[in-house]
Structures are given as structure tokens and as C-alpha cells.
Design a protein around this motif. Sequence first.
Motif, mmCIF file in Angstrom:
data_model
loop_
_atom_site.group_PDB
_atom_site.id
_atom_site.type_symbol
_atom_site.label_atom_id
_atom_site.label_comp_id
_atom_site.label_asym_id
_atom_site.label_seq_id
_atom_site.Cartn_x
_atom_site.Cartn_y
_atom_site.Cartn_z
ATOM 1 N N ALA A 611 -25.392 -30.913 -13.993
ATOM 2 C CA ALA A 611 -26.682 -30.518 -13.117
ATOM 3 C C ALA A 611 -26.587 -29.033 -13.018
ATOM 4 N N ALA A 612 -25.290 -28.364 -12.823
ATOM 5 C CA ALA A 612 -25.346 -27.206 -12.558
ATOM 6 C C ALA A 612 -25.269 -26.195 -14.142
ATOM 7 N N LEU A 613 -24.359 -26.873 -14.898
ATOM 8 C CA LEU A 613 -24.367 -25.981 -16.107
ATOM 9 C C LEU A 613 -24.590 -27.119 -17.298
ATOM 10 N N PRO A 614 -25.931 -27.332 -17.839
ATOM 11 C CA PRO A 614 -26.226 -28.133 -18.709
ATOM 12 C C PRO A 614 -25.426 -27.947 -20.008
ATOM 13 N N ASP A 615 -24.978 -26.717 -20.493
ATOM 14 C CA ASP A 615 -24.302 -26.579 -21.733
ATOM 15 C C ASP A 615 -22.667 -26.698 -21.551
ATOM 16 N N ALA A 616 -22.361 -27.180 -20.428
ATOM 17 C CA ALA A 616 -20.761 -27.615 -20.193
ATOM 18 C C ALA A 616 -20.262 -28.077 -21.465
ATOM 19 N N ASN A 617 -18.859 -27.658 -21.736
ATOM 20 C CA ASN A 617 -18.128 -28.406 -22.762
ATOM 21 C C ASN A 617 -17.483 -29.530 -22.070
ATOM 22 N N VAL A 618 -18.192 -30.566 -22.187
ATOM 23 C CA VAL A 618 -17.508 -31.693 -21.648
ATOM 24 C C VAL A 618 -16.793 -32.584 -22.656
ATOM 25 N N PRO A 619 -15.438 -32.750 -22.614
ATOM 26 C CA PRO A 619 -14.894 -33.555 -23.600
ATOM 27 C C PRO A 619 -14.999 -35.039 -23.692
ATOM 28 N N VAL A 620 -14.934 -35.538 -24.786
ATOM 29 C CA VAL A 620 -14.869 -36.834 -24.927
ATOM 30 C C VAL A 620 -13.609 -37.740 -24.734
ATOM 31 N N LEU A 685 -10.817 -38.461 -3.218
ATOM 32 C CA LEU A 685 -12.005 -37.107 -3.067
ATOM 33 C C LEU A 685 -12.629 -37.296 -1.656
ATOM 34 N N VAL A 686 -12.466 -36.662 -0.679
ATOM 35 C CA VAL A 686 -13.060 -36.740 0.823
ATOM 36 C C VAL A 686 -14.196 -35.833 0.945
ATOM 37 N N ASP A 687 -15.268 -36.351 1.142
ATOM 38 C CA ASP A 687 -16.686 -35.680 1.419
ATOM 39 C C ASP A 687 -16.624 -34.464 0.303
ATOM 40 N N PRO A 688 -16.953 -34.926 -0.901
ATOM 41 C CA PRO A 688 -17.247 -33.699 -1.935
ATOM 42 C C PRO A 688 -18.272 -32.938 -1.702
ATOM 43 N N ARG A 689 -19.441 -33.406 -0.973
ATOM 44 C CA ARG A 689 -20.580 -32.702 -0.600
ATOM 45 C C ARG A 689 -20.441 -31.546 0.242
ATOM 46 N N THR A 690 -19.213 -31.407 1.000
ATOM 47 C CA THR A 690 -18.790 -30.237 1.703
ATOM 48 C C THR A 690 -18.191 -29.021 1.024
ATOM 49 N N PHE A 691 -18.043 -29.345 -0.290
ATOM 50 C CA PHE A 691 -17.286 -28.394 -0.976
ATOM 51 C C PHE A 691 -18.317 -27.049 -1.237
ATOM 52 N N GLY A 692 -19.511 -27.091 -1.017
ATOM 53 C CA GLY A 692 -20.385 -26.173 -1.309
ATOM 54 C C GLY A 692 -21.547 -26.289 -2.233
ATOM 55 N N GLU A 693 -22.349 -25.275 -2.355
ATOM 56 C CA GLU A 693 -23.809 -25.322 -3.280
ATOM 57 C C GLU A 693 -23.554 -24.685 -4.346
ATOM 58 N N GLY A 694 -24.485 -24.778 -5.347
ATOM 59 C CA GLY A 694 -24.454 -23.928 -6.439
ATOM 60 C C GLY A 694 -23.215 -24.268 -7.261
ATOM 61 N N ILE A 695 -22.895 -23.325 -8.054
ATOM 62 C CA ILE A 695 -22.009 -23.087 -9.252
ATOM 63 C C ILE A 695 -20.581 -23.502 -8.715
ATOM 64 N N GLU A 696 -20.020 -22.938 -7.292
ATOM 65 C CA GLU A 696 -19.039 -23.376 -6.968
ATOM 66 C C GLU A 696 -18.790 -24.414 -6.540
ATOM 67 N N GLY A 697 -19.884 -24.886 -5.823
ATOM 68 C CA GLY A 697 -19.442 -26.378 -5.279
ATOM 69 C C GLY A 697 -19.210 -27.350 -6.402
ATOM 70 N N ALA A 698 -20.375 -27.321 -7.477
ATOM 71 C CA ALA A 698 -20.291 -28.037 -8.336
ATOM 72 C C ALA A 698 -19.113 -28.113 -9.359
ATOM 73 N N VAL A 699 -18.275 -26.878 -9.534
ATOM 74 C CA VAL A 699 -17.108 -26.776 -10.202
ATOM 75 C C VAL A 699 -15.862 -27.493 -9.591
ATOM 76 N N ASP A 700 -16.063 -27.110 -8.237
ATOM 77 C CA ASP A 700 -15.004 -27.655 -7.201
ATOM 78 C C ASP A 700 -14.901 -29.216 -7.308
ATOM 79 N N ARG A 701 -16.235 -29.892 -7.265
ATOM 80 C CA ARG A 701 -16.416 -31.260 -7.463
ATOM 81 C C ARG A 701 -15.882 -31.801 -8.674
ATOM 82 N N TYR A 702 -16.263 -31.379 -9.841
ATOM 83 C CA TYR A 702 -15.860 -31.679 -11.137
ATOM 84 C C TYR A 702 -14.560 -31.228 -11.414
ATOM 85 N N VAL A 703 -13.818 -30.506 -10.985
ATOM 86 C CA VAL A 703 -12.501 -30.222 -11.411
ATOM 87 C C VAL A 703 -11.569 -31.134 -10.354
ATOM 88 N N ALA A 704 -11.847 -31.457 -9.078
ATOM 89 C CA ALA A 704 -11.372 -32.440 -8.367
ATOM 90 C C ALA A 704 -11.407 -33.772 -8.822
#
Length: 718
Positions: A611-620, A685-704
Amino acid sequence: MNPLATSAFDLHDHLAPKADPALIAGDERHFAAIAESLEQTIAELSDRLAAARKAPGGTGQEAMDRDLEIHRLTARLRTLRRFGLDLCLGHIVRADDPEPMYIGRLGLTDRSGRRLLHDWRSPAAEPFFGATHANPMGLTSRRRYRWTRGRIGDYWDEVFTPDGLANDAARVAFDDQSAFIASLGSSRSDRMRDVLGTIAADQDAIIRAGSRGALVVDGGPGTGKTVVALHRSAYLLYSDPRLGRRRGGVLVVGPHQPYLAYVADVLPSLGEEGVRTCTLLDLVAEGATAAVETDPEVARLKSSAGLVKAIEKAVRFYEEPPAEGMTVTTHWDDVRLTAEDWAEAFDAPDPGTPHNEARDLIWDELVTMLLDRQDGDVPAELFAKSLLQNRQLVTTFNRAWPVLDAADVVGDLWSVLAYLRLCAPWLSADEVRALQRRDAQAWTVSDLPLLDAARQRLGDPETSRRRRRQEAARAAERQERARVVGHLIETDDSEMQLMSMLRGEDLTTALDDADALPAADPDQLAGPFAHIVVDEAQELTDAEWQMLLARCPSRSFTIVGDRAQARHGFTESWEQRLERIGLNRITVASLSINYRTPEEVMAEAEPVIRAALPDANVPVSIRRGGVTVHHGSVSERDAVLDAWLAEHAEGIACVIGDPTFRATSRVRSLTPELAKGLEFDLVVLVDPRTFGEGIEGAVDRYVAMTRATQRLVILTSS
């Protein structure tokens, strides 16, 4: 007596077919030989280590060689004692030789010279990791062992060719990769588990790549980037003589202290104990207390390499020779020192000499100039002392080339507008004002690259004082020795007056003990290093990269990261980013298979990052966990953890995003940023919506989310 009193195999009842003697008898015989050789090798190495420790320490190169030999013997002994039979990873059978070749963490031979284990890093061992059904690399079959508490709890065989199937059918147990896949989902602990025996072909190809230039290991979560980086370090130390400890060695830079603790056992388990590990904060003394920069604009300005390079101009401001000459009065004569003389003396240090270390060279040059202009024979030592008492000369010299401290230089940039404008003329008036602060030395993480650059450029401000102390200590030692020698000569009543030889110049020089003089403790992280491994490299700013470039003149790097996990965005290619900060000869190797994260977890995580990085290198992902992602309420947190702990006697869980949760021995509590690079059986994972908006929030949720190796639970507030 056979040192192997029991079977090396401890297979569960459901694996009984694998215990058939036709399948494992050859292994049992080989393990018996390994056990006997290990016993002999440990005894021999222990004797050699004891002898080395008793040997005279010596001086100079002799002492260094002795210390290196003790270190080498100690490291090998520790590895042998730590692993025993489980030094062996497995064996391969080649098409041109029916005898299995056994692969180990270290090489091992018996007393007759027969090779019992081939070091995993040797060229002969490469097919053990690299062979695939598409490219068998000359193998007919391969067996990998799964060790548990020093015995084999499972093993799996692969046959690569039709001929191999016919020839090896009687001595292989077919289960394809089922045991291998199952091993990927085994319980985690607070340290990275041993994965050497399960390194895959795509990972091994990167591990064995050459060390020249910068190699980028790009891959999404669970692809084994960290595994590759650490094993590559051990491989390069084994295979590349340019990376030996005497030539600088290897530095591994991780993102945070939990990461360093997590990977602490990996390199020692591979027999490499001399590799330095640190975070970027550890490279600078102020890193221990530095705060995060709260102003985004200030952080942006300080992240550029431009301000780091401005340190050179900031120091050069204090290296201007006096524009006017002066008359120097000495105890013997008055001598003229011109502006040209000052300029010549200031040019005496070689380029690259740190500022504070250059002071002594310049002073020595001034002393020599003035001494050469004296009439008559003036004692050099007395003349030098006389000049130190000349207040006008010393004051002029100190003003023109003062002792500088890194903190003062960088602090002045943030407190003196004119100084910052002079050193960084490209900054706008608003940017210069934004960088000013009331407490100039209230250091932030963004200041560290500038402090490091200043310290590298200035050198130790104690250099001159230490040199004077060394000279005073050496003079005192010589004076005392002269007194003792004089007494010995006076009382020598031998016919040949042997004691008079102590006055000889050669013997006098030989008696100087440089090791007895005071010296500075070396900064073990100052470099230079022959090779640097950087994990989570997508987070480094251009300024932070300068800290690492300064420590690696060879520009030999292993750079590990994932552009999709960059908290502040990463819109460039790796080549563009690295060329901009000063690297060339860049090779990018991609990993696309997710060995860690189950399909169920990745199905939830992938839409978050795309949703934030359409070309992300998501592994299989290559395995299913069999457990769906659970969504629930924050009120379920403790119940979820209690149920999991009751069901699982082993493993590690982590609560991410809840600072109120207090960690226990088996449940960690981390922020998304500190969870990066780690892995856990259960992630809550507790309240991932509170991690923030934009790239930083999306990356933090994905990493977690992608830290989970078995189960992911997402809890939200009502």
C-alpha cells in the motif's frame, strides 16, 4: 578403546526406518574415527597451547606472533570442545568417487593424514551447499544432519541424478526436503540458532562471492540476509588472505544492541572469534548518551555528507601560518623567523596527518630551522628546551596551530553563526539559523558523524602531552641507566674491564625499552578494517556512511538490507545511493525466497507494505505454518501469552508496540525499530495503527509482522 561409546544417532520412534544399519552404518564408522581424532587433536592442541603460554613473551613482531598463535590455538580448541561430533554438517557423494565426503565446521584429519572433515569454506565443500537438481555440481547425493544436544535427531537425503538414484538407493532415506522445511519452523531462542547445515544454494553463492568492491545483499524479510552476511565474514577470513587480522580484519555493524546480542554466537560457532561487532553509536564516545534529533529539518540537514566534509574546512581554519615574521630570542642568539619560514614549517607534516599529531612535527621543524641558524655548536636538546621557554614563540605557535578537541569544533558550528557560514557556505541563512542551538554540546544521534569526522581529522588532543611524557620517561630511564653503568664500571676490577662495554652505542640503544613507556589505549573500532559488513544498511544516512568509509580504505563491503524496510523511504536504487556516498564497483545480489516467515503471516504483511511501496521486494514463503493470523482485542494480550507459554516449553515470544508490557525470560518487549533484524516464534502486535502514517508507519508494521516464525497475533484497542 573406541571414544564413541554410543551411537551418534538418536532417532525418534517415528523415524525408525532411518535407523536401518544399511543407511547409517557407514556414518557410524566415520563418526567413530572423528571421535578418536578429536580426542587426539584436543590433547595435541592443549599441549601446544600450554607450551606457547610458557614461552618467553619477546618483543615487537616476536611478541605479536606469539599472541596470535595463542589466540589461534585457543579459538580452535574452544570450537572443538564446544561441538564434538556435531562439527560434522553432513556428507556428499560425488559421481567420480563412491566414498562419501564429510563436511564440517572445521577441517579435520587423522594421524595418517586421511581427511575426515572438509572445512565448509573449502572449495571441495561448495557442492554441499550449492548443488541443486538443476545443477548437481557433480554430486549424486547429499545428506544433511540435524543435531540435538550432540546427537543426530534427524537427517535428510537428496539424490540428484538418475544414476545416483540407482547407485545410492540402498543407502539413502528419501524424504526430499520435508525434514529441512520442518527445521525452518523449529523453536527460536534469545540467540540466533545454528543454520550452517541448512544454508541454501542461493545464499551460499553470495557467501562465496569475492571481497573486492561492495556487494549488496538485497532481500525481504526471512530471506537469510543476516545469515549470509555473518557466514560470508567467516568465509572471507578463511579464503581471502587480504582480510587477515594483521591486515585489518573484519568489522560487523548492526542496527542496535539487541541485534548484536542475538547474533553474538554465530561467528564463534564458525571458529571466528576475532571479528569486531558494533552499532554506529559505538563508533563515537558520545553515542552512549546521544538523544534522537527531534527537529526533522535539522536531522535532514545533518544527514548529508556535505556537513561531514565541512569539518575539513572547520579544522583548516585553525591551520593558517602567521602572516608576519618575528625575532626569536634564545640563550645563544637572536634569530629571525619569517612568514615564509612559518609556511614551510606548516607544510612539514605529510598529507593526512591528524591535526593534533602534526603539531609536534611542525614544532620540530621550527626548532630545526632556528638551530641551523645559530652560530657555533649549540646542544640540540638544550636549544629545544630553551625555545619552549620563549613565551612569544609558543603563544604565536599555539594561536596559529592550537590543540583542538572534536567536541569544541563541532559545538562551535552550532553556536557561532559566522563559523558555520564559513565552513558550509552552501547553507541558506534559514538553514544556518536552524542548526544553531543553546546548548552546543547537547549531542544527538545526528551529530555523531560530524563528531567522528572531527575526531578522525584531529587525532588525539593528548598526543603532544603524551609524547612529552614519553620523552621525559625515556630521559629519566637513560639517566638512571647511566648512573648504574657508571657505578658498575667504577667497581669493575676484572682484567678486561668488561663493564666498559656498557658504554657502547649499540648496547645503549638496545637497552631502550619502548614498551615500558606510557601509551594510549588503542581504539579498537577506529580501524582501518579490511572489510566491513553493514546490516540493515537501508537505514544509514549519507553522513553515517562517511563514518564507515573512513574505516575501510579498501572499500570492501558486504551491504545487507531491504529498500522496502527503510523507515524514511528509499526511492533510489542501491547503485545510485552507494555511488553518491563514495563507493564504486558495486554488485547487487538479490534473495527472494522467504525461509523464515510462514505463508499465512506474509499474506497479511504483504498488503501492508505494498500500500505504501507498490514495488517492494516481497519474498515468497516456502512453507506454511498451519496457523492463521489471529486478530483480537488488546485485552486478550496476557491470555494469548499465557496460553502460548503453557503450550510451548521452548521458544521465544515478543510483544511489539506495547511499552507497558514488562519483558520476561521468554517474552521480549520491543519497539518496531528495535525488533528489526530479530525473529520470534510468536509475535503479539499491539495497536499497529499507532505506529504512524506514511512510509515510516507502514515499514514499522511490516517489519513487526514479519518477525514471526510460527504465529502472529494482532491486537487492537476498541
